[in-house]
Design a protein around this motif. Structure first.
Motif, PDB file in Angstrom:
ATOM      1  N   SER A  59     102.738  88.642   8.710  1.00 44.45           N
ATOM      2  CA  SER A  59     101.439  88.577   8.050  1.00 44.45           C
ATOM      3  C   SER A  59     101.417  89.331   6.730  1.00 44.45           C
ATOM      4  O   SER A  59     100.444  89.229   5.987  1.00 44.45           O
ATOM      5  N   TYR A  60     102.462  90.083   6.443  1.00 44.66           N
ATOM      6  CA  TYR A  60     102.484  90.902   5.233  1.00 44.66           C
ATOM      7  C   TYR A  60     103.493  90.321   4.242  1.00 44.66           C
ATOM      8  O   TYR A  60     104.413  89.589   4.608  1.00 44.66           O
TER       9      TYR A  60
ATOM     10  N   ARG B 181      99.111  92.514  13.899  1.00 42.91           N
ATOM     11  CA  ARG B 181      99.107  92.722  12.450  1.00 42.91           C
ATOM     12  C   ARG B 181      98.297  93.951  12.080  1.00 42.91           C
ATOM     13  O   ARG B 181      98.712  94.770  11.248  1.00 42.91           O
TER      14      ARG B 181
ATOM     15  N   ALA C 282     104.922  90.995  13.647  1.00 43.84           N
ATOM     16  CA  ALA C 282     103.770  91.525  12.918  1.00 43.84           C
ATOM     17  C   ALA C 282     103.990  91.490  11.417  1.00 43.84           C
ATOM     18  O   ALA C 282     103.046  91.311  10.639  1.00 43.84           O
TER      19      ALA C 282
ATOM     20  N   ALA D   5      94.157  91.731   7.976  1.00 39.75           N
ATOM     21  CA  ALA D   5      95.038  91.674   9.146  1.00 39.75           C
ATOM     22  C   ALA D   5      94.228  91.465  10.423  1.00 39.75           C
ATOM     23  O   ALA D   5      94.641  90.718  11.329  1.00 39.75           O
TER      24      ALA D   5
ATOM     25  N   ASP E  50      93.304  87.844  10.495  1.00 36.51           N
ATOM     26  CA  ASP E  50      94.506  87.051  10.795  1.00 36.51           C
ATOM     27  C   ASP E  50      94.832  87.094  12.284  1.00 36.51           C
ATOM     28  O   ASP E  50      95.225  86.078  12.883  1.00 36.51           O
ATOM     29  N   ASP E  51      94.684  88.265  12.882  1.00 29.43           N
ATOM     30  CA  ASP E  51      94.952  88.384  14.323  1.00 29.43           C
ATOM     31  C   ASP E  51      93.985  87.533  15.141  1.00 29.43           C
ATOM     32  O   ASP E  51      94.384  86.856  16.097  1.00 29.43           O
TER      33      ASP E  51
END
Length: 732
Positions: A213-214, A128, A210, A251, A254-255
């Motif tokens: 997450s957005y 991310r 990826a 991000a 989140d990762d």
């Protein structure tokens, strides 16, 4: 998960409590599972098994900030944590050696270090964050979803090629150093190295994963968010830059959360951030990180990043933390624990900071460090261990009060000094820092070198103001008496704040035989009372309320070691003059007299060689029924500093006689009472400086002090036993 036992790493002296705190937070207990810890700190067993009944691995983690003066062991602590956590994800950034970075650049730096291969632990991956960084590259301009998809695929291939080229031998020397710059150069190479963990994943698959997450409603909205990030990153508007930083740091979190959700890991990942007060990069990153944590905590979502930072000033910690010795917003190492932090963090959780004030070494720890230093020195130079360094512990501890870096400097200086003048430590602080063998240049005097190190970060004006403050018994008296009125405005207005936030204010040390080379516990004259009862200022608990302590003052004082070094600068050439000394102490004596504080006025009169006046004051109280108040006042007044340039080279007992004859001639003529009292006052005055209490452990002055107390006991027929008890504290 790392399993192999390691050789034990004993925490550096004075850091055992902090070591336990970090271990407690670093270990990641798992539900219904025995967590095997390979932490090799000093916890009983070098590698032990922790049995836990915790219901889940996710929990809030504090940002532990190690607060300490220069030389308090902050960097040594981080060195230790880096060593004992080997095999688990750990990243370290020294903000004294990097540029003032944006928060997302710090996140990239941490991600690069955490993604390295760790023995026995699966590397962390950051898809991310990588995608967000690809989208905000300066050379990339995203306009719509279709174009963004093409450009991101192209950027992804280009970064992968750079990573492959690095593997093929193009070389990435100095890559970690470039991570400390802002903006980070060669970011496509850095991203390419990070993308190697996805080398077998097609570009389309990587982008789809990826992108999850957005956005808020699938790939389309995710691409729109990346287009928006790209646009904002190119505007140059501070608010847009803050938006980009926040999104990329999210991000990053989140990762980390996703990586720990996919498997069982015994430990949280550890971020060691050294010198966060050196520039704003570290504090800005932590500010963004903790704002995100607060938002996520509302949904009980936590990340596995344990942050241990260091700072030489409380100004790096947001909130009410101000640095005084009794600051309730900083934790003492002995009281620090995860439970204590969690209890004060609030519900819902809002205060993630956990500032811990590093402590000085106690006398036992100084002795152990002396033995360790002597053993290492003996191995290096082939000389047998003499035991001289451990025997010098009373001198080293009383000079430095256990300041860790200063203890090491004095041990090294004593080791050099004893090569030429065995067991003669009188000129310890005057020895050069560097050796004098052969053509080696002569370094600065030890006292000057240590003083410069301890005052690092202060301006010349603030240092000059601090020297004047050191002349007063308390900094408050220096300010109120007008000692700083002639100083430059900036120094006058900021020096107290700097000394406080840099942790140079401490609790006053009780003045008694313990601080003059005698035996017995510290504070015995105060009945070990910490504070007078409410509404009864100066009355000792346990004393029946009939023995007022006229010397009690709980106001903070300068750290005794720093004060001694500053007074040395003031009390003789090349920097101090007798005229300035007399002017400063005269101002303080007059101010205390005007405000009805006769003991503090006498204190400064004695600093001006007013020994006759001091003897006249104390001779009148010798026939009291209770001499405990008299003793407290005697120790209080004779703690005054001495203008060292006037002292002869004679041994301290002879110096005491010289001072009594020269500065109390009338009292000296009275052999029965005046002379012993004058010599006692002079001896206690000299004994206030540890350099006059030699040899360590059995000072020459002790015999003189004990003899004078016994002689005075003959005249104090109402309470002679108190004086005889005091004399016994100076017996061999």
């Amino acid at each position: 998960m790392p399993q192999a036992a390691q050789a034990p790493h004993v925490p550096p002296a004075g850091l055992a409590e902090v070591d336990r705190l970090v271990h407690e937070c670093w270990l990641r207990p798992q539900a219904g599972h025995t967590a095997h810890s390979t932490y090799s700190g000093h916890t009983g067993d070098p590698a032990h098994t922790l049995h836990t009944t915790r219901t889940g691995p996710d929990r809030p983690l504090p940002v532990i900030v190690l607060l300490g003066r220069p030389g308090s062991g902050k960097t040594y602590a981080l060195d230790h944590f880096e060593a004992v956590t080997e095999g688990a994800p750990v990243a370290r950034i020294d903000f004294a050696a990097v540029a003032d970075q944006r928060p997302h650049e710090v996140a990239l730096h941490l991600a690069f270090l955490l993604a390295r291969k760790h023995r026995g632990s699966k590397p962390l991956r950051f898809p991310r964050l990588l995608l967000g960084l690809l989208a905000v590259q300066p050379q990339l301009s995203l306009t719509d979803r279709a174009q963004a998809t093409r450009e991101l695929r192209r950027a992804l291939r280009r970064a992968r090629n750079r990573g492959a080229a690095a593997d093929a031998g193009e070389g990435i020397a100095g890559l970690v150093e470039t991570l400390g710059l802002s903006p980070v150069p060669g970011i496509d190479l850095i991203l390419g190295v990070l993308l190697r963990s996805f080398e077998y994943m097609p570009a389309g698959t990587f982008l789809n994963r990826a992108l999850a997450s957005y956005g808020s409603s699938g790939p389309a909205s995710a691409l729109e968010e990346l287009v928006e990030l790209n646009r904002r990153n190119r505007t140059g508007i501070p608010a847009d830059a803050d938006f980009v930083d926040r999104r990329l740091c999210l991000a990053f979190l989140d990762d980390l959360t996703a990586a720990y959700a996919r498997g069982r890991r015994a430990h949280n990942c550890l971020a060691l951030l050294d010198d966060i007060d050196h520039n704003t990069g570290g504090t800005r990153f932590l500010d963004v990180l903790l704002r995100l944590r607060t938002e996520r905590a509302r949904a009980e979502v936590y990340d596995p990043l344990l942050t241990v930072a260091s700072s030489a000033t409380t100004q790096a910690v947001p909130g009410p933390c101000e640095g005084g010795p009794d600051d309730p917003h900083t934790a003492h190492p002995a009281d620090a624990s995860y439970a204590a932090w969690r209890a004060g963090a609030g519900t819902p959780l809002y205060d993630w900071w956990y500032p811990v004030r590093l402590r000085d070494l106690d006398e036992v720890e100084v002795a152990l460090e002396a033995s360790r230093f002597e053993a290492e020195s003996a191995r290096g130079n082939g000389r047998p261990e003499s035991g001289l360094l451990p025997r010098a512990t009373p001198l080293v501890h009383r000079l430095t009060y256990g300041h860790p870096w200063s203890v090491a400097q004095l041990h090294a200086a004593i080791d050099r000094l004893l090569e030429h003048t065995p067991e003669d430590l009188r000129g310890l602080l005057d020895t050069p820092v560097q050796g004098q063998e052969g053509a080696a240049p002569r370094g600065p005097q030890l006292a000057a070198a240590v003083r410069d190190h301890l005052l690092a970060g202060l301006t010349e004006g603030q240092r000059a103001a601090a020297t004047r403050i050191a002349a007063a018994r308390t900094p408050k008296a220096a300010v109120n008496s007008g000692l700083l009125n002639g100083q430059p405005e900036h120094a006058r207005d900021t020096v107290m704040r700097e000394l406080r936030t840099r942790l140079w204010l401490s609790r006053p040390v009780p003045e008694d035989a313990n601080t003059r080379g005698g035996r017995g516990p510290s504070g015995y004259l105060r009945n070990l009372a910490a504070l007078p009862p409410a509404g009864l200022p100066g009355v000792l608990p346990g004393s029946g309320g009939d023995v007022p302590d006229t010397t009690y003052d709980g106001r903070p004082v300068l750290h005794p070691w720093l004060r001694l070094l500053l007074l040395d600068e003031l009390s003789g050439p090349p920097t101090g003059t007798e005229e300035e000394w007399r002017k400063i102490h005269g101002t303080l004596a007059d101010w205390h007299h005007r405000h009805g504080q006769p003991l503090d006025s006498l204190y400064h009169r004695l600093a001006l060689n007013g020994l006759e006046e001091v003897v006249r004051y104390f001779i009148t109280g010798l026939r009291a029924n209770d001499l405990r108040p008299w003793l407290r006042e005697l120790y209080h007044v004779t703690a005054a500093p001495v203008y060292r340039a006037q002292l002869s080279d004679a041994p301290p007992p002879r110096r005491a006689g010289e001072l009594a004859r020269e500065h109390a001639p009338e009292a000296y003529e009275d052999r029965a009472l005046g002379r012993p009292l004058a010599e006692l006052c002079a001896a206690l005055w000299l004994a206030g400086d540890p350099r006059n209490r030699l040899p360590p452990g059995n000072p020459e002055l002790n015999y003189k002090i004990g003899a004078m107390f016994r002689q005075l006991a003959m005249a104090a027929d109402a309470d002679a036993d108190t004086l005889l008890d005091e004399a016994a504290r100076y017996a061999d």
